[in-house]
Design a protein around this motif. Structure first.
Motif, mmCIF file in Angstrom:
data_model
loop_
_atom_site.group_PDB
_atom_site.id
_atom_site.type_symbol
_atom_site.label_atom_id
_atom_site.label_comp_id
_atom_site.label_asym_id
_atom_site.label_seq_id
_atom_site.Cartn_x
_atom_site.Cartn_y
_atom_site.Cartn_z
ATOM 1 N N PRO A 26 2.311 -3.916 4.323
ATOM 2 C CA PRO A 26 3.552 -3.322 3.845
ATOM 3 C C PRO A 26 3.263 -2.060 3.237
ATOM 4 O O PRO A 26 2.223 -1.843 2.477
ATOM 5 N N GLU A 27 4.029 -1.065 3.246
ATOM 6 C CA GLU A 27 3.825 0.337 2.809
ATOM 7 C C GLU A 27 5.031 1.121 2.425
ATOM 8 O O GLU A 27 6.117 0.987 3.073
ATOM 9 N N ALA A 28 4.771 2.103 1.302
ATOM 10 C CA ALA A 28 5.547 3.271 1.296
ATOM 11 C C ALA A 28 4.652 4.252 1.626
ATOM 12 O O ALA A 28 3.405 4.461 1.882
ATOM 13 N N VAL A 29 5.371 5.557 1.988
ATOM 14 C CA VAL A 29 4.880 6.786 2.351
ATOM 15 C C VAL A 29 4.859 7.860 1.343
ATOM 16 O O VAL A 29 5.971 7.933 1.278
ATOM 17 N N LEU A 30 3.779 8.242 0.963
ATOM 18 C CA LEU A 30 3.833 9.671 0.055
ATOM 19 C C LEU A 30 3.586 10.893 0.909
ATOM 20 O O LEU A 30 2.149 10.879 1.537
ATOM 21 N N ASN A 34 7.927 10.696 10.939
ATOM 22 C CA ASN A 34 7.128 9.721 10.179
ATOM 23 C C ASN A 34 8.023 8.473 10.320
ATOM 24 O O ASN A 34 9.091 8.577 9.930
ATOM 25 N N VAL A 35 7.176 7.377 11.123
ATOM 26 C CA VAL A 35 7.702 6.290 11.076
ATOM 27 C C VAL A 35 7.090 5.359 10.074
ATOM 28 O O VAL A 35 5.921 5.022 10.087
ATOM 29 N N SER A 36 7.988 4.812 8.963
ATOM 30 C CA SER A 36 7.375 3.981 8.103
ATOM 31 C C SER A 36 7.013 2.435 8.596
ATOM 32 O O SER A 36 7.932 2.186 9.396
ATOM 33 N N GLU A 44 0.775 -1.215 -0.158
ATOM 34 C CA GLU A 44 0.022 0.108 0.041
ATOM 35 C C GLU A 44 0.816 1.090 -0.031
ATOM 36 O O GLU A 44 2.061 1.162 0.248
ATOM 37 N N VAL A 45 0.101 2.462 -0.242
ATOM 38 C CA VAL A 45 0.747 3.651 -0.291
ATOM 39 C C VAL A 45 0.102 4.668 0.634
ATOM 40 O O VAL A 45 -1.108 4.782 0.486
ATOM 41 N N ARG A 46 0.808 4.885 1.829
ATOM 42 C CA ARG A 46 -0.021 5.522 2.975
ATOM 43 C C ARG A 46 0.286 7.098 2.681
ATOM 44 O O ARG A 46 1.509 7.372 2.259
ATOM 45 N N ARG A 47 -0.730 7.854 2.674
ATOM 46 C CA ARG A 47 -0.488 9.444 2.078
ATOM 47 C C ARG A 47 -0.779 10.373 3.327
ATOM 48 O O ARG A 47 -1.706 9.948 4.203
ATOM 49 N N GLU A 48 0.113 11.104 3.415
ATOM 50 C CA GLU A 48 -0.027 12.099 4.625
ATOM 51 C C GLU A 48 0.316 13.428 4.011
ATOM 52 O O GLU A 48 1.031 13.724 3.063
ATOM 53 N N LEU A 73 10.683 5.270 1.802
ATOM 54 C CA LEU A 73 10.896 4.039 1.462
ATOM 55 C C LEU A 73 11.649 3.416 2.883
ATOM 56 O O LEU A 73 12.497 4.111 3.266
ATOM 57 N N SER A 74 11.379 2.431 3.382
ATOM 58 C CA SER A 74 11.999 1.808 4.346
ATOM 59 C C SER A 74 11.743 0.271 4.719
ATOM 60 O O SER A 74 10.861 -0.375 4.296
ATOM 61 N N ASP A 75 12.837 -0.269 4.890
ATOM 62 C CA ASP A 75 12.720 -1.890 5.269
ATOM 63 C C ASP A 75 12.246 -2.676 4.212
ATOM 64 O O ASP A 75 11.232 -3.504 4.324
ATOM 65 N N ILE A 76 12.822 -2.427 2.962
ATOM 66 C CA ILE A 76 12.615 -3.430 1.657
ATOM 67 C C ILE A 76 12.699 -4.599 1.890
ATOM 68 O O ILE A 76 12.160 -5.542 1.604
#
Length: 313
Positions: free
Chosen positions: A302-306, A283-285, A42-46, A63-66
């Motif tokens: 699992p997420e990336a954050v935009l 922001n903690v991914s 997913e992409v979390r948007r903030e 991006l984190s913890d791939i």
């Protein structure tokens, strides 16, 4: 009497057997679900109003913890698709690897994102390969590095990121002009390994220092001592990973562990951190992958954050 006791024993035995069977079935179902959820990216948007007045919105892809493993084709395709978001900046907060042969396929997966400016810091699993751990051990506190770790080729990964145009912030500060704004970055090596050394903020000429700028701190593991430092250093934003959002969470409650001293309710998301009367958003991914020895996620996709930065109101 003997027959009655025997009947009761048989009834109790059947009850215990049924309970054991139900528990085993529930455990198998949870494991199957967790295996499925680990690939539900997913992409979390903030949105965060921290830019100087009059600035255009600025989008950071965090991006984190791939924790990449060769053969993770679905993850690779999803990482490649993130380039369609067209971020203004990519920030990678470490733990890219989970296998000694993961570097080349990982770089291939990230290649479309290297068309955009980027910065990065390492996590422990960029230096050392993960090993099997008893999951219950995380309830006793943060995991500890092994005495004889399996080394990963961090210099090769760092060089590949650099060749792609991303800037190494390992115990370094750097200023970059992006979209007409000056961004001051300060990064540290992984606090989980106690390797952080603070470089403060990059200083330019007197005229440059008087112009509007945005201070962004980049770190892998969000230990409180690090968050305190950057908050007192008046960062406008701190970006971190490491926690996996708890990885196995309870619906309606959240994370049970954070694998550091961060309170579990802060293990994922955008929160304010307070220290000595100062406040900085953090922001903690929740992270993109898992250790290859614990390949499940429950109630923690699992997420990336935009993260869209907008002018202060």
């Amino acid at each position: 009497m003997i027959d009655l006791l025997a009947d009761r024993a048989r009834t109790l035995g059947r009850g215990l057997a049924a309970t054991t069977a139900i528990g085993a079935a529930a455990g198998a179902a949870a494991a199957a679900y967790g295996w499925w959820e680990k690939d539900q990216f997913e992409v979390r948007r903030e949105t965060l109003p921290i830019l100087p007045g009059g600035s255009a919105p600025f989008r950071i892809l965090h991006l984190s913890d791939i924790h990449f493993v060769p053969g993770q084709d679905k993850k690779a395709r999803w990482l490649q698709s993130l380039a369609e978001l067209k971020p203004d900046l990519v920030v990678n907060t470490g733990d890219n690897l989970s296998h000694t042969h993961a570097i080349d396929p990982l770089i291939q997966a990230l290649e479309p994102l290297m068309e955009f400016p980027g910065v990065f810091v390492p996590g422990s699993n960029d230096y050392y390969a993960p090993r099997f751990k008893n999951p219950a051990g995380y309830f006793r506190g943060p995991s500890r590095p092994k005495t004889e770790p399996i080394k990963l080729d961090w210099p090769k990964l760092r060089t590949a990121f650099g060749m792609g145009g991303w800037i190494d912030l390992t115990n370094r500060a750097q200023s970059i002009a992006l979209n007409g704004l000056r961004f001051d970055f300060s990064g540290v090596d992984d606090p989980h390994l106690k390797r952080e050394r603070y470089a403060d903020w990059h200083r330019g000429t007197a005229n440059q220092d008087t112009r509007p700028h945005v201070r962004v701190a980049v770190v892998h593991a969000p230990y409180q001592r690090v968050l305190d430092h950057f908050t007192q250093a008046q960062a406008h934003l701190i970006l971190a990973g490491h926690t996996h959002g708890g990885q196995i969470c309870i619906p309606g409650y959240g994370a049970l562990v954070s694998n550091c001293d961060l309170p579990t309710w802060r293990a994922k998301g955008l929160h304010d951190w307070e220290s000595n009367g100062l406040t900085t958003p953090v922001n903690v991914s929740g992270g993109i992958g898992t250790s290859r020895f614990s390949p499940v996620r429950i109630a923690c996709r699992p997420e990336a954050v935009l993260l869209t930065l907008t002018p202060r109101t």
